[in-house]
Write a protein that holds these residues in place. Structure first.
Motif, PDB file in Angstrom:
ATOM      1  N   SER A 116      47.858  34.958  39.363  1.00 27.19           N
ATOM      2  CA  SER A 116      48.375  36.089  38.766  1.00 27.19           C
ATOM      3  C   SER A 116      47.291  37.048  38.304  1.00 27.19           C
ATOM      4  O   SER A 116      47.524  38.093  37.917  1.00 27.19           O
ATOM      5  N   THR A 117      46.331  36.384  37.811  1.00 26.43           N
ATOM      6  CA  THR A 117      45.164  37.296  37.165  1.00 26.43           C
ATOM      7  C   THR A 117      44.046  37.887  37.913  1.00 26.43           C
ATOM      8  O   THR A 117      43.737  38.996  37.739  1.00 26.43           O
ATOM      9  N   LEU A 118      43.413  37.061  38.827  1.00 25.28           N
ATOM     10  CA  LEU A 118      42.315  37.724  39.573  1.00 25.28           C
ATOM     11  C   LEU A 118      42.191  38.754  40.478  1.00 25.28           C
ATOM     12  O   LEU A 118      41.498  39.669  40.310  1.00 25.28           O
ATOM     13  N   PRO A 119      43.583  38.891  40.926  1.00 18.81           N
ATOM     14  CA  PRO A 119      43.692  40.310  41.930  1.00 18.81           C
ATOM     15  C   PRO A 119      43.444  41.400  40.818  1.00 18.81           C
ATOM     16  O   PRO A 119      42.967  42.588  41.026  1.00 18.81           O
ATOM     17  N   GLN A 120      44.045  41.268  39.581  1.00 13.87           N
ATOM     18  CA  GLN A 120      44.121  42.352  38.746  1.00 13.87           C
ATOM     19  C   GLN A 120      42.560  42.537  38.175  1.00 13.87           C
ATOM     20  O   GLN A 120      42.228  43.692  37.854  1.00 13.87           O
ATOM     21  N   LEU A 121      42.051  41.561  37.896  1.00 19.43           N
ATOM     22  CA  LEU A 121      40.675  41.467  37.317  1.00 19.43           C
ATOM     23  C   LEU A 121      39.640  42.149  38.156  1.00 19.43           C
ATOM     24  O   LEU A 121      38.808  42.768  37.488  1.00 19.43           O
ATOM     25  N   VAL A 122      39.486  41.834  39.295  1.00 23.24           N
ATOM     26  CA  VAL A 122      38.744  42.452  40.223  1.00 23.24           C
ATOM     27  C   VAL A 122      38.574  43.869  40.494  1.00 23.24           C
ATOM     28  O   VAL A 122      37.887  44.613  40.796  1.00 23.24           O
ATOM     29  N   LYS A 136      36.058  44.967  33.234  1.00 23.97           N
ATOM     30  CA  LYS A 136      35.718  45.249  31.790  1.00 23.97           C
ATOM     31  C   LYS A 136      37.039  44.876  30.931  1.00 23.97           C
ATOM     32  O   LYS A 136      36.838  44.821  29.689  1.00 23.97           O
ATOM     33  N   ASN A 137      38.015  44.421  31.475  1.00 24.10           N
ATOM     34  CA  ASN A 137      39.194  44.123  30.426  1.00 24.10           C
ATOM     35  C   ASN A 137      39.079  42.826  30.103  1.00 24.10           C
ATOM     36  O   ASN A 137      38.913  41.616  30.670  1.00 24.10           O
ATOM     37  N   VAL A 138      38.901  42.786  28.676  1.00 25.90           N
ATOM     38  CA  VAL A 138      38.811  41.498  27.964  1.00 25.90           C
ATOM     39  C   VAL A 138      40.060  40.656  28.083  1.00 25.90           C
ATOM     40  O   VAL A 138      39.878  39.401  28.190  1.00 25.90           O
ATOM     41  N   GLU A 139      41.416  41.143  28.134  1.00 25.07           N
ATOM     42  CA  GLU A 139      42.208  40.317  28.007  1.00 25.07           C
ATOM     43  C   GLU A 139      42.510  39.519  29.424  1.00 25.07           C
ATOM     44  O   GLU A 139      42.877  38.377  29.663  1.00 25.07           O
TER      45      GLU A 139
END
Length: 375
Positions: free
Chosen positions: A221-227, A231-234
């Motif tokens: 759920s997170t990795l596609p958003q993070l890439v 710089k998003n700390v959350e």
């Protein structure tokens, strides 16, 4: 019957790096880290709070090689005073290297004999470790083993000892902000592999399964958003949490067939570890379709569907990150792929796998034919 144990004291959250000096608690320490400006800045902060280290090892190479580790270990032997704790500040290669130094205590020969199974666990007594990961993926900060590479010999060793569980793991997502996209993907997929590998595993148990489910769902759920928002700390915090939970999962099971398959792919073809151990995951999921128990329960909880659709979901996920699931993409031909799969079952990690060699080879052959038809 089953059991679960993990003795690492984890301090997690943005700003937790400030708790490192308290964990050192005035003990003389050695610092293992990288030599670039970012890590020099962190080392300077630590020195202000905990005093100067007795030794800094900052020439850590990716996939730490045994020849360099021997040279680095000799620096400990030359110290007039030995450290009482080793601090690892960096990614998986830093933490794995620190485990070698802690196990050796300045005597590389003794550590080497243990590593290569010429001596027993009683022959080494590792220094205490504090692990401060700066990437989200390795899980080494909550396990008692590390990977040692012998590039000249084309071999990979696993250093494992109960004394190599870190005393403390300080996981600060702020240290991970801004890491490059490729590194973020590679380490994130390593964590995903750790979680899934702990499910199709002979040592799986209900606690490791719970950690694996939470970890895998977190990565997916997170990795596609993070890439797209490095710089998003959350988001960094969510990935760090998933990686730590994956570490808790495989700290009790070790990895399995995907990791066993990955080591020669990295050695022979230079494929980064996180990619090498993850591109085969959809194939492996298909091969365990008839397995029940924790494997089936865990995969159902992660993907919410049957095994066939789970494999397709994961393939789409990997492709969306730019990761090919066709072995030919990595310079591997059909004959080598079959040989790699066959050999992977003979390795220690391969023997952890609950699946069958013939089933995996059949899926591999079928996948190869499908790829040929699509080409």
């Amino acid at each position: 019957m089953w059991s679960y144990r993990n003795p690492v004291d984890v301090r997690f959250g943005p700003g937790s790096f400030t708790r490192l000096a308290d964990a050192i608690a005035g003990r003389p320490y050695a610092l293992v880290t990288y030599g670039d400006a970012f890590f020099c800045g962190l080392a300077a902060r630590l020195e202000q709070e905990a005093g100067a280290p007795l030794l800094v090892i900052d020439d850590i190479a990716p996939n730490p090689d045994i020849a360099l580790l021997e040279v680095q270990t000799a620096r400990f032997a030359a110290l007039p005073r030995q450290p009482e704790v080793v601090v690892a500040l960096g990614g998986g290669s830093v933490i794995d290297s620190a485990k070698v130094f802690a196990a050796a205590r300045g005597d590389f020969t003794a550590m080497d004999a243990y590593l290569k199974k010429r001596a027993g666990a009683e022959t080494i007594a590792p220094w205490p470790l504090i692990a401060v990961p700066t990437t989200a993926g390795t899980g080494s900060e909550v396990t008692c083993w590390g990977t040692v590479w012998d590039n000249a010999g084309g071999l990979k060793y696993s250093l494992a000892h109960p004394g190599l569980y870190p005393e403390y793991s300080i996981v600060d997502p702020e240290l991970m902000v801004g890491k490059p996209r490729d590194l973020t993907i590679q380490t994130g997929l390593d964590a995903l592999s750790h979680s899934l590998e702990s499910l199709w595993n002979r040592s799986a148990n209900p606690v490791s399964m719970a950690h694996a489910i939470a970890a895998a769902r977190g990565v997916l759920s997170t990795l596609p958003q993070l890439v797209g928002d490095l710089k998003n700390v959350e988001l960094r915090g969510r990935m760090a949490r998933a990686a730590t939970l994956a570490g808790f999962a495989f700290s009790n099971t070790k990895t399995a067939i995907a990791h066993s398959l990955s080591y020669p792919i990295t050695l022979r073809h230079g494929v980064p570890h996180g990619i090498a151990c993850s591109f085969s995951l959809p194939m492996i999921i298909r091969s365990v379709a008839t397995e029940g128990g924790i494997c089936a329960e865990g995969l159902q909880a992660i993907f919410g569907t049957d095994v066939r659709n789970a494999a397709e979901q994961l393939e789409t996920f990997l492709n969306g990150l730019g990761v090919a699931t066709d072995y030919r993409h990595y310079g591997i031909d059909d004959a080598e792929w079959r040989d790699l799969i066959t050999l992977a079952f003979d390795g220690e990690r391969g023997q952890n796998f609950i699946g069958k060699r013939d089933a995996l080879l059949a899926i591999a052959d079928d996948g190869g034919r499908k790829q040929m038809a699509m080409a």
